[in-house]
Design an enzyme around this catalytic site. Structure first.
Site, PDB file in Angstrom:
ATOM      1  N   TYR A  57       0.851  -1.196   0.000  1.00 35.30           N
ATOM      2  CA  TYR A  57       0.000   0.000   0.000  1.00 35.30           C
ATOM      3  C   TYR A  57       0.887   1.248   0.000  1.00 35.30           C
ATOM      4  O   TYR A  57       1.404   1.692   1.030  1.00 35.30           O
ATOM      5  CB  TYR A  57      -0.950   0.006   1.210  1.00 35.30           C
ATOM      6  CG  TYR A  57      -1.852  -1.215   1.265  1.00 35.30           C
ATOM      7  CD1 TYR A  57      -2.095  -1.989   0.131  1.00 35.30           C
ATOM      8  CD2 TYR A  57      -2.468  -1.620   2.453  1.00 35.30           C
ATOM      9  CE1 TYR A  57      -2.898  -3.119   0.168  1.00 35.30           C
ATOM     10  CE2 TYR A  57      -3.284  -2.753   2.496  1.00 35.30           C
ATOM     11  CZ  TYR A  57      -3.469  -3.492   1.351  1.00 35.30           C
ATOM     12  OH  TYR A  57      -4.271  -4.611   1.391  1.00 35.30           O
ATOM     13  N   GLY A 201     -12.834  -5.323   1.472  1.00 35.42           N
ATOM     14  CA  GLY A 201     -13.794  -4.870   0.455  1.00 35.42           C
ATOM     15  C   GLY A 201     -15.202  -4.792   1.012  1.00 35.42           C
ATOM     16  O   GLY A 201     -16.190  -4.871   0.269  1.00 35.42           O
ATOM     17  N   GLY A 277     -11.989   0.165   4.618  1.00 37.35           N
ATOM     18  CA  GLY A 277     -11.018   1.169   4.191  1.00 37.35           C
ATOM     19  C   GLY A 277     -11.607   2.566   4.319  1.00 37.35           C
ATOM     20  O   GLY A 277     -12.818   2.748   4.248  1.00 37.35           O
ATOM     21  N   GLN A 283     -15.024   9.699   6.923  1.00 33.25           N
ATOM     22  CA  GLN A 283     -15.446   8.346   6.528  1.00 33.25           C
ATOM     23  C   GLN A 283     -15.319   7.389   7.708  1.00 33.25           C
ATOM     24  O   GLN A 283     -16.209   6.567   7.950  1.00 33.25           O
ATOM     25  CB  GLN A 283     -14.593   7.852   5.352  1.00 33.25           C
ATOM     26  CG  GLN A 283     -14.917   8.561   4.040  1.00 33.25           C
ATOM     27  CD  GLN A 283     -14.129   7.998   2.849  1.00 33.25           C
ATOM     28  OE1 GLN A 283     -13.182   7.244   3.023  1.00 33.25           O
ATOM     29  NE2 GLN A 283     -14.517   8.398   1.654  1.00 33.25           N
TER      30      GLN A 283
HETATM   31  N1  LIG Z   1      -5.672  -8.744   1.204  1.00 30.18           N
HETATM   32  C1  LIG Z   1      -5.918  -8.122   0.088  1.00 30.18           C
HETATM   33  O1  LIG Z   1      -5.537  -8.569  -1.012  1.00 30.18           O
HETATM   34  C2  LIG Z   1      -6.704  -6.853   0.132  1.00 30.18           C
HETATM   35  C3  LIG Z   1      -7.293  -6.366  -1.044  1.00 30.18           C
HETATM   36  C4  LIG Z   1      -8.041  -5.202  -0.953  1.00 30.18           C
HETATM   37  C5  LIG Z   1      -8.173  -4.559   0.257  1.00 30.18           C
HETATM   38  N2  LIG Z   1      -7.572  -5.043   1.380  1.00 30.18           N
HETATM   39  C6  LIG Z   1      -7.669  -4.371   2.695  1.00 30.18           C
HETATM   40  O2  LIG Z   1      -9.002  -4.079   2.964  1.00 30.18           O
HETATM   41  C7  LIG Z   1      -9.182  -2.674   3.079  1.00 30.18           C
HETATM   42  C8  LIG Z   1     -10.552  -2.313   2.597  1.00 30.18           C
HETATM   43  O3  LIG Z   1     -10.728  -2.673   1.257  1.00 30.18           O
HETATM   44  P1  LIG Z   1     -11.041  -1.607   0.184  1.00 30.18           P
HETATM   45  O4  LIG Z   1     -10.417  -0.335   0.669  1.00 30.18           O
HETATM   46  O5  LIG Z   1     -10.630  -2.162  -1.116  1.00 30.18           O
HETATM   47  O6  LIG Z   1     -12.608  -1.533   0.189  1.00 30.18           O
HETATM   48  P2  LIG Z   1     -13.749  -0.998   1.169  1.00 30.18           P
HETATM   49  O7  LIG Z   1     -13.386  -1.045   2.570  1.00 30.18           O
HETATM   50  O8  LIG Z   1     -14.930  -1.727   0.714  1.00 30.18           O
HETATM   51  O9  LIG Z   1     -13.903   0.513   0.681  1.00 30.18           O
HETATM   52  C9  LIG Z   1     -13.090   1.520   1.161  1.00 30.18           C
HETATM   53  C10 LIG Z   1     -13.235   2.759   0.288  1.00 30.18           C
HETATM   54  O10 LIG Z   1     -14.604   3.186   0.227  1.00 30.18           O
HETATM   55  C11 LIG Z   1     -14.689   4.604   0.321  1.00 30.18           C
HETATM   56  N3  LIG Z   1     -15.391   4.901   1.576  1.00 30.18           N
HETATM   57  C12 LIG Z   1     -15.092   4.421   2.824  1.00 30.18           C
HETATM   58  N4  LIG Z   1     -15.956   4.902   3.749  1.00 30.18           N
HETATM   59  C13 LIG Z   1     -16.816   5.675   3.076  1.00 30.18           C
HETATM   60  C14 LIG Z   1     -17.929   6.427   3.494  1.00 30.18           C
HETATM   61  N5  LIG Z   1     -18.327   6.447   4.753  1.00 30.18           N
HETATM   62  N6  LIG Z   1     -18.613   7.115   2.549  1.00 30.18           N
HETATM   63  C15 LIG Z   1     -18.224   7.092   1.262  1.00 30.18           C
HETATM   64  N7  LIG Z   1     -17.160   6.397   0.805  1.00 30.18           N
HETATM   65  C16 LIG Z   1     -16.459   5.676   1.706  1.00 30.18           C
HETATM   66  C17 LIG Z   1     -13.265   5.132   0.325  1.00 30.18           C
HETATM   67  O11 LIG Z   1     -12.817   5.352  -1.021  1.00 30.18           O
HETATM   68  P3  LIG Z   1     -13.179   6.696  -1.827  1.00 30.18           P
HETATM   69  O12 LIG Z   1     -13.267   7.825  -0.865  1.00 30.18           O
HETATM   70  O13 LIG Z   1     -12.093   6.845  -2.828  1.00 30.18           O
HETATM   71  O14 LIG Z   1     -14.491   6.405  -2.503  1.00 30.18           O
HETATM   72  C18 LIG Z   1     -12.488   3.945   0.891  1.00 30.18           C
HETATM   73  O15 LIG Z   1     -11.137   3.947   0.517  1.00 30.18           O
HETATM   74  C19 LIG Z   1      -7.989  -2.068   2.345  1.00 30.18           C
HETATM   75  O16 LIG Z   1      -7.756  -0.730   2.734  1.00 30.18           O
HETATM   76  C20 LIG Z   1      -6.926  -3.027   2.768  1.00 30.18           C
HETATM   77  O17 LIG Z   1      -6.502  -2.764   4.093  1.00 30.18           O
HETATM   78  C21 LIG Z   1      -6.864  -6.200   1.326  1.00 30.18           C
END
Ligand SMILES: NC(=O)c1ccc[n+]([C@@H]2O[C@H](COP(=O)([O-])OP(=O)(O)OC[C@H]3O[C@@H](n4cnc5c(N)ncnc54)[C@H](OP(=O)(O)O)[C@@H]3O)[C@@H](O)[C@H]2O)c1
Length: 313
Positions: A57, A201, A277, A283
């Site tokens: 990251y 996610g 995330g 957020q």
């Molecule tokens: N192990 C792996 O391969 C892997 C893969 C992916 C992720 N991860 C981990 O999981 C975490 C979460 O996954 P993810 O970040 O892909 O997806 P997520 O948690 O589903 O979505 C997070 C994204 O949604 C938006 N968001 C978050 N809260 C919000 C709110 N209250 N209102 C509006 N938009 C909001 C933000 O992006 P915007 O503001 O840009 O819209 C944020 O970066 C990552 O940060 C990482 O630590 C691990």
């Protein structure tokens, strides 16, 4: 905040885990470092003890920021980081002991700590026997450099193989109302082996917050343009129907669609906590409120039905 203890280890995590991919500052649209720092600080202030990160990251930048913020608070924080992506060589998966050892030392330095709570191979490496990887992880544990072993993105086959060589505390799979593939084989295995699932996610990378009123377009180098299939506009019909349902359930609880997505995940078998995330303090503040919502069996049933049809149309 709500907390839970991992079944096989003396580690207690917060049910909402802060995800730091966007906080790393690369491949996730515009970036403001001071906002990223405030997101981490706010999460800790609100009782989030557990932070998920990875060298990948921002090429170590997320780990560095976390290290800065947790100075003086290390004993209150549970750090989950990862290993096994060789960023210098085309993001090749590498779970050889020598590479992992190097990565562990780099993560410890960036995080400003002498131990990692949960250390997770990021993706399976088909070229390295899992026995070698598990032996290396066990050695790190014996040295006190990691407290527990987790894995990420492992299939049921990978998990079963790894379990033959050591203990696995947690699995980090993609899992949300927009991605339920793991329910077939992986989740039952986690239930029977007592492996805690900490899905990523959870908000569908923002989609399940209801923030998009049309299919979003991301730049080519933005991870969302290739990592999550639900951003493909051909699935927009199914995704919109699901988001509409989230909106109506949320309205009945005076909550937000994202809260419903988080509550649904936390109601699933073997899910110990969920990684959410965030790129800003606002957020984080909003997402933490998702822990206060509990859904009725009817609401869960309806979410199950509509989410199962997202990719059918
Ligand atoms: N192990 C792996 O391969 C892997 C893969 C992916 C992720 N991860 C981990 O999981 C975490 C979460 O996954 P993810 O970040 O892909 O997806 P997520 O948690 O589903 O979505 C997070 C994204 O949604 C938006 N968001 C978050 N809260 C919000 C709110 N209250 N209102 C509006 N938009 C909001 C933000 O992006 P915007 O503001 O840009 O819209 C944020 O970066 C990552 O940060 C990482 O630590 C691990």
């Amino acid at each position: 905040m709500h907390y839970t203890r991992l079944q096989h280890e003396d580690i207690t995590i917060s049910k909402l885990i802060l995800g730091t991919w966007a906080i790393g500052g690369a491949n996730w649209g515009p970036y403001d470092e001071s906002q990223a720092v405030r997101a981490i600080e706010t999460a800790i202030d609100l009782g989030v003890t557990t932070i998920d990160t990875a060298p990948a990251y921002g090429g170590g930048h997320a780990e560095e920021l976390i290290g800065r913020v947790i100075k003086g608070k290390r004993d209150r924080i549970v750090i989950a980081t990862k290993c096994g992506i060789d960023m210098q060589n085309g993001f090749r998966y590498d779970l050889t002991p020598a590479f992992m050892e190097q990565e562990l030392e780099n993560s410890l330095r960036r995080l400003g700590t002498d131990y990692i709570d949960l250390y997770q191979p990021h993706w399976p490496d088909p070229d390295t026997p899992v026995e070698y990887t598990m032996e290396a992880l066990e050695r790190f544990q014996a040295q006190g450099k990691i407290r527990a072993v987790g894995v990420s993105n492992f299939s049921a086959g990978n998990l079963a193989e790894a379990l033959a060589f050591g203990r696995i505390a947690s699995l980090q799979p993609p899992y949300s109302l927009l991605d339920r593939d793991i329910e077939k084989e992986i989740q039952p295995l986690c239930v029977s082996a007592g492996i805690a699932m900490i899905p990523y996610g959870s908000l569908g990378a923002g989609m399940l917050t209801g923030k998009y009123t049309e299919p979003p377009k991301f730049k080519k180098d933005d991870a969302r343009s290739f990592f999550y299939r639900f951003f493909n506009k051909r699935y927009w019909g199914g995704v919109s129907a699901l988001v509409e349902l989230l909106r109506s359930i949320a309205a009945a609880h005076n909550a937000k669609p994202g809260h419903v997505a988080i509550a649904w995940l936390l109601s699933r078998d073997a899910v110990a906590g969920t990684i959410v995330g965030a790129r800003s303090a606002d957020q984080v503040r909003e997402n933490v409120r998702g822990l206060d919502l509990s859904l009725s069996p009817e609401e869960v049933g309806e979410l199950d039905r509509i989410s199962a049809a997202v990719y059918e149309g």
